[in-house]
Enzyme design. Structure first.
Site, PDB file in Angstrom:
ATOM      1  N   ASN A   7     -11.308  70.082  16.671  1.00  0.00           N
ATOM      2  CA  ASN A   7     -11.049  71.311  16.254  1.00  0.00           C
ATOM      3  C   ASN A   7     -11.860  71.736  14.831  1.00  0.00           C
ATOM      4  OD1 ASN A   7      -9.623  73.561  14.572  1.00  0.00           O
ATOM      5  ND2 ASN A   7      -8.102  73.279  16.031  1.00  0.00           N
ATOM      6  N   HIS A  10     -11.556  74.228  10.537  1.00  0.00           N
ATOM      7  CA  HIS A  10     -11.576  74.081   9.014  1.00  0.00           C
ATOM      8  C   HIS A  10     -12.854  73.986   8.265  1.00  0.00           C
ATOM      9  CE1 HIS A  10      -7.365  74.215   8.822  1.00  0.00           C
ATOM     10  NE2 HIS A  10      -7.188  73.283   9.345  1.00  0.00           N
ATOM     11  N   HIS A  43      -9.198  77.925  17.128  1.00  0.00           N
ATOM     12  CA  HIS A  43      -7.797  78.835  17.008  1.00  0.00           C
ATOM     13  C   HIS A  43      -8.273  80.158  16.655  1.00  0.00           C
ATOM     14  CE1 HIS A  43      -3.340  79.048  15.936  1.00  0.00           C
ATOM     15  NE2 HIS A  43      -3.659  80.152  16.518  1.00  0.00           N
ATOM     16  N   ARG A  45      -7.039  83.387  15.165  1.00  0.00           N
ATOM     17  CA  ARG A  45      -5.751  83.683  14.505  1.00  0.00           C
ATOM     18  C   ARG A  45      -5.732  85.208  14.573  1.00  0.00           C
ATOM     19  NH1 ARG A  45      -2.478  78.954  12.441  1.00  0.00           N
ATOM     20  NH2 ARG A  45      -1.110  80.809  11.763  1.00  0.00           N
ATOM     21  N   ARG A  49      -8.114  84.255   9.764  1.00  0.00           N
ATOM     22  CA  ARG A  49      -8.225  83.582   8.454  1.00  0.00           C
ATOM     23  C   ARG A  49      -9.390  82.549   8.508  1.00  0.00           C
ATOM     24  NH1 ARG A  49      -2.923  79.777   8.176  1.00  0.00           N
ATOM     25  NH2 ARG A  49      -1.850  81.953   8.400  1.00  0.00           N
ATOM     26  N   HIS A  50      -9.373  81.840   9.470  1.00  0.00           N
ATOM     27  CA  HIS A  50     -10.805  81.021   9.640  1.00  0.00           C
ATOM     28  C   HIS A  50     -11.714  81.389  10.659  1.00  0.00           C
ATOM     29  CE1 HIS A  50      -8.098  78.927  12.243  1.00  0.00           C
ATOM     30  NE2 HIS A  50      -7.071  78.500  11.319  1.00  0.00           N
ATOM     31  N   GLU A  70      -7.400  77.963  21.357  1.00  0.00           N
ATOM     32  CA  GLU A  70      -6.055  77.956  20.889  1.00  0.00           C
ATOM     33  C   GLU A  70      -5.423  79.435  20.566  1.00  0.00           C
ATOM     34  OE1 GLU A  70      -4.837  75.601  17.629  1.00  0.00           O
ATOM     35  OE2 GLU A  70      -5.406  73.654  18.600  1.00  0.00           O
ATOM     36  N   THR A 101       0.022  75.784  12.385  1.00  0.00           N
ATOM     37  CA  THR A 101       0.893  75.938  13.308  1.00  0.00           C
ATOM     38  C   THR A 101       1.922  75.014  13.050  1.00  0.00           C
ATOM     39  OG1 THR A 101      -0.927  76.162  14.829  1.00  0.00           O
ATOM     40  CG2 THR A 101       1.169  75.949  15.881  1.00  0.00           C
ATOM     41  N   GLU A 151       0.334  70.293  25.611  1.00  0.00           N
ATOM     42  CA  GLU A 151      -0.239  69.471  24.545  1.00  0.00           C
ATOM     43  C   GLU A 151       1.254  69.213  23.700  1.00  0.00           C
ATOM     44  OE1 GLU A 151      -3.362  71.090  22.177  1.00  0.00           O
ATOM     45  OE2 GLU A 151      -2.824  69.981  20.418  1.00  0.00           O
ATOM     46  N   HIS A 191      -2.015  67.650  16.576  1.00  0.00           N
ATOM     47  CA  HIS A 191      -1.226  68.185  15.323  1.00  0.00           C
ATOM     48  C   HIS A 191      -1.217  67.202  14.294  1.00  0.00           C
ATOM     49  CE1 HIS A 191      -0.010  70.879  12.361  1.00  0.00           C
ATOM     50  NE2 HIS A 191      -0.476  71.858  13.059  1.00  0.00           N
TER      51      HIS A 191
END
Ligand code: PXP
Length: 239
Positions: A7, A10, A43, A45, A49-50, A70, A101, A151, A191
């Site tokens: 992922n 970040h 992801h 969102r 935000r990212h 995601e 999440t 998942e 996660h």
């Protein structure tokens, strides 16, 4: 051997901290694939935000392994998924105020709505995974609504502050994996997993793929993306 989906959210978090055009999650995805990752996860969102729409669209063009999106189960995201055609969609719950999440989707409460999203995505050729807590009842509903895979949320285990809580949380994961396997669901897990917590999964061979982001990107800041991914791949190979 289980696969590793990396992922890269970040990397985008760092970029968005300054609203700059670097570091680019697309570049990170290329490096992760060169290091041997089996898939790339982002992801998208609602609050962007990212990861941005531009990231997803470029990744769709350049990812050579498997692109996993995601997303929340809502009209906007379903429209984007149908347009972009990721290989896999992982449905997750989403709250604006959360840091990340925070738990699995509640399939018992939202069964019909999620079933509709699963059907729409699968009809267009996208495999659908559902992020759920390690709860047998949730897994049974995932099976009833024909999800391709689940998942299993590993965050409760990773965040547990006492040995007792940690053991209990891991035992719930093992039970969930066994039930999902019996129901012939594909099984991913993720996660909060890091270079230490991953080791406990030794012998749990029913898991098809681990989805890991924060710990890999954090290590990559210090040692580089390829090395960070390779180190996690070695740990997974030894499970
Ligand atoms: N799986 C899901 C469904 C997630 O929402 C996340 C976080 O985006 C991850 C896996 C990866 O978690 P982490 O960044 O803690 O490795």
């Amino acid at each position: 051997m289980a696969g590793l989906a990396v992922n890269v959210d970040h990397v985008a978090t760092l970029r968005e901290a300054r609203k700059s055009n670097y570091p680019d999650p697309v570049a990170a995805a290329i490096l992760a694939e060169l290091a041997g990752a089996d898939g790339i996860v982002v992801h998208l969102r609602e609050d962007r935000r990212h990861i941005q729409d531009r990231d997803l669209r470029i990744l769709r063009k350049i990812v050579q392994t498997k692109l996993i999106l995601e997303m929340a189960s809502n009209n906007e995201m379903v429209g984007i998924a149908l347009d972009v055609q990721p290989d896999v969609v992982t449905l997750v719950p989403e709250k604006r105020e959360e840091l990340t999440t925070e738990g699995g989707l509640d399939l018992i409460s939202y069964k019909d709505a999620i079933a509709e999203t699963v059907g729409t995505l699968q009809d267009s050729g996208i495999s659908v995974s559902i992020f759920i807590d390690p709860d047998p009842d949730q897994i049974k509903v995932a099976h009833q609504i024909n999800a391709t895979m689940v998942e299993i949320h590993t965050g409760i285990f990773c965040d547990a502050q006492t040995t007792k809580k940690r053991e209990r949380a891991f035992s719930d994961i093992v039970d969930a994996v066994k039930i999902a396997h019996k129901l012939r669901l594909g099984i991913n897990a993720g996660h909060g997993l890091c270079y230490n917590t991953i080791k406990i999964f030794k012998g749990l061979h029913e898991i098809d793929e681990f989805s890991i982001g924060h710990s890999i990107v954090s290590r990559a800041v210090l040692v580089g993306m390829e090395k960070a991914v390779k180190e996690m791949l070695i740990l997974i190979k030894n499970l």
